[in-house]
Scaffold this motif. Structure first.
Motif, short mmCIF file in Angstrom:
data_model
loop_
_atom_site.label_atom_id
_atom_site.label_comp_id
_atom_site.label_asym_id
_atom_site.label_seq_id
_atom_site.Cartn_x
_atom_site.Cartn_y
_atom_site.Cartn_z
N ASP A 147 -1.11 4.72 6.13
CA ASP A 147 -0.12 3.70 5.93
C ASP A 147 -1.01 2.69 5.73
O ASP A 147 -0.19 1.90 4.30
N GLN A 148 -2.43 2.18 5.87
CA GLN A 148 -3.06 1.09 5.07
C GLN A 148 -2.71 1.54 3.19
O GLN A 148 -2.40 0.31 2.82
N GLU A 196 -0.42 2.31 2.03
CA GLU A 196 0.47 2.31 0.80
C GLU A 196 1.23 1.12 1.23
O GLU A 196 1.67 0.85 0.06
N GLN A 197 0.18 0.32 2.18
CA GLN A 197 0.84 -0.90 2.08
C GLN A 197 -0.04 -1.85 0.91
O GLN A 197 0.44 -2.77 0.33
#
Lengths: 139, 283, 139
Positions: free
Chosen positions: B150-151, B153-154
């Motif tokens: 997730d990180q 991607e962020q």
């Protein structure tokens, strides 16, 4: 078989392809357009492919042919509205669509055509060319 | 690793007879290594939940952590390890919450009595606790992986902002190393923004890119060609001397793509082109 | 590659006429959306399928396409097998060269389709028909 409608707006022909065309439909469109250019005396053709979710080599070739045929018939063609995913795929496929002018949307396409015509066409010579007198153009 | 229904029943009874004392001792065992990062009340509640889930699973018949009857227990463990992963606890700090039960059992159950049955049951429950611990550990690892993905991607989103500079001009300032995956994201975002904003000019600024290899250069070239297919022009700015040398050394042909030294030059170039178009139209 | 597990029944489309190429495109698009391929990957796969389905029709004299969702254990993907009993391809290297065509097209069908997918396998010989297997994985 579906036929793609060709609309006349002022000095322009507008084709908005809304269906997933089978190859015959694409060929028919190519013929229809050539006829309409001659019949209407239009100098610009806008092909809107916003609704197309793919352009394969067959449709790509159709677009190139239409551009070449219209040029012979003294009309400029602009292809507008190509989606990003379609453009990326075409690049990967190796299709460069040489000789085709493109614009982001119909509005920009109209601007582009206006710009292309103006320098060479003095506004009004008062002559109404009747293409029919010269017989149908062959391509 | 499982238990028979009879073993399960006996162990459940073992856990249940002095439940309060057991969970208190268990909470102590868990609290020590966490050094006050979670309140005792919070830990107590988690330990009690876990205790209840384990007893219920053991009472439900022959015990096996992987089967249908242990679904609630698994869910409790998953919730626990995900929570720990998200709060930034280490894997050991997470696993200790389960392994604390072993310590607590030895505190509460009288082993010196030497009852063979009790000893055998303690061994069996020890194995079950190991299984629970492993399961917790795996769930923890999975949760961490998810967090990292997730990180990443962020970060990718953060690192590729497409900004509108002027009416009809968007820019994408690239910062950091461009790998193939990121180059692809950049390309898509840029092309989408062209459509959304109806901008016929895009500036790709690579001042912040330390190096390019053949693949990245190819991606930039493909972006430019794709933009042209859509009816937009790209200008590349901020090419460093080393990168220019690499491009030439690699034999990459930039052809008729406009390149400018700085983002400001590129914007000026784009505005000039827009102005020329406007004049041509109004003439 | 052989260890990939097929999920669900393969879906078959017979390719015997122009409109079947459209049906292949629509089926592949539906399956690609369901398998959660990104928009660009969907577009690439549908375009590749369109090229190969047209080849099956034009050069193979018709045949079929079989679409399956596959699982490699790590990720999901879509596998399409195009098969025909046509004349086959005698010189494969030549056929896979950009711009080479025997059918008056752009010569990008086979070579372009190969660039649009993750795995491309072709089994053919003169007089033995052609069987092309392509796979695209979700990222």
């Amino acid at each position: 078989m579906d036929r793609v409608p060709v609309l006349k707006i002022g000095d322009l022909l507008l084709v908005s392809i809304q269906v997933d065309m089978q190859d015959q439909t694409a060929l028919a469109l190519q013929e229809d357009l050539a006829e309409r250019i001659v019949a209407t005396g239009c100098h610009g053709v806008i092909i809107d492919i916003t609704a197309l979710d793919i352009v394969d080599s067959f449709v790509g070739r159709m677009l190139s042919s239409i551009a070449s045929i219209s040029r012979v018939l003294d009309a400029e063609t602009v292809v507008v509205g190509m989606r990003p995913a379609v453009a990326i795929t075409l690049v990967e496929l190796g299709l460069s669509l040489d000789g085709i002018r493109t614009a982001l949307n119909v509005e920009r396409g109209i601007e582009l055509l206006a710009q292309a015509r103006e320098p060479e066409t003095p506004d009004d010579l008062g002559i109404d060319l009747d293409l029919d007198r010269f017989g149908p153009a062959t391509s | 690793m499982g238990l028979t229904a009879a073993e399960g029943e006996r162990i459940a009874a073992l856990l249940d007879t002095q439940a309060d004392k057991l969970t208190a001792s268990w909470t102590d065992a868990v609290a020590a290594p966490l050094r006050g990062r979670l309140t005792r009340a919070e830990l107590q509640r988690q330990v009690q939940d876990l205790h209840r889930a384990i007893v219920e699973a053991l009472r439900a018949g022959a015990f096996d952590l992987t089967d249908e009857r242990s679904a609630d227990l698994r869910a409790t463990l998953v919730e626990l390890s995900r929570g720990r992963a998200r709060q930034g606890f280490t894997a050991s700090e997470t696993a200790v919450t389960v392994f604390g039960l072993k310590q607590a059992l030895f505190d509460v159950v009288d082993v010196r009595g030497g009852d063979a049955q009790v000893l055998a049951d303690l061994l069996a429950v020890g194995q079950v606790i190991d299984d629970l611990g492993l399961f917790t550990f795996e769930t923890y690892a999975k949760a961490r992986e998810g967090l990292i993905a997730d990180q990443a991607e962020q970060l990718l989103e953060l690192a590729t902002p497409v900004v509108k500079l002027w009416e009809g001009v968007v820019a994408i300032p690239l910062v950091g190393t461009l790998d193939s995956a990121r180059a692809q994201v950049v390309m898509e975002r840029l092309l989408e923004t062209l459509v959304e904003t109806g901008s016929p000019y895009a500036i790709i600024d690579i001042t912040g890119v330390p190096a390019v290899d053949t693949q990245v250069a190819q991606h930039i070239l493909k972006t430019v060609v794709a933009a042209r297919l859509m009816g937009a022009e790209c200008i590349i700015s901020g090419i460093r001397p080393q990168i220019a040398q690499t491009i030439v050394a690699l034999g990459i042909e930039f052809g008729d793509i406009a390149t400018k030294a700085t983002l400001a030059d590129a914007l000026r170039h784009a505005l000039r082109l827009i102005e020329a178009t406007r004049k041509a139209r109004s003439n | 590659m052989t260890t990939d597990v097929g999920l669900g029944e393969p879906q078959l489309v017979t390719i015997a006429a122009d409109e079947d190429v459209v049906r292949v495109r629509q089926l592949v698009r539906t399956v690609a959306v369901a398998a959660k391929l990104s928009l660009v990957d969907q577009t690439k796969l549908v375009t590749a399928a369109s090229e190969l389905a047209r080849n099956t029709l034009v050069y193979g004299g018709g045949g079929g396409a079989e679409v399956t969702v596959v699982d490699s254990g790590r990720r999901k993907g879509i596998r399409i097998v195009f098969a025909d009993d046509g004349p086959g391809i005698a010189d494969l290297d030549l056929a896979l060269t950009d711009g080479y065509t025997t059918g008056g097209g752009l010569g990008l069908g086979l070579s372009g389709a190969r660039r649009l997918v993750d795995e491309f396998d072709i089994d053919t010989a003169a007089g033995r028909g052609t069987r092309i297997t392509v796979t695209k994985w979700a990222r």
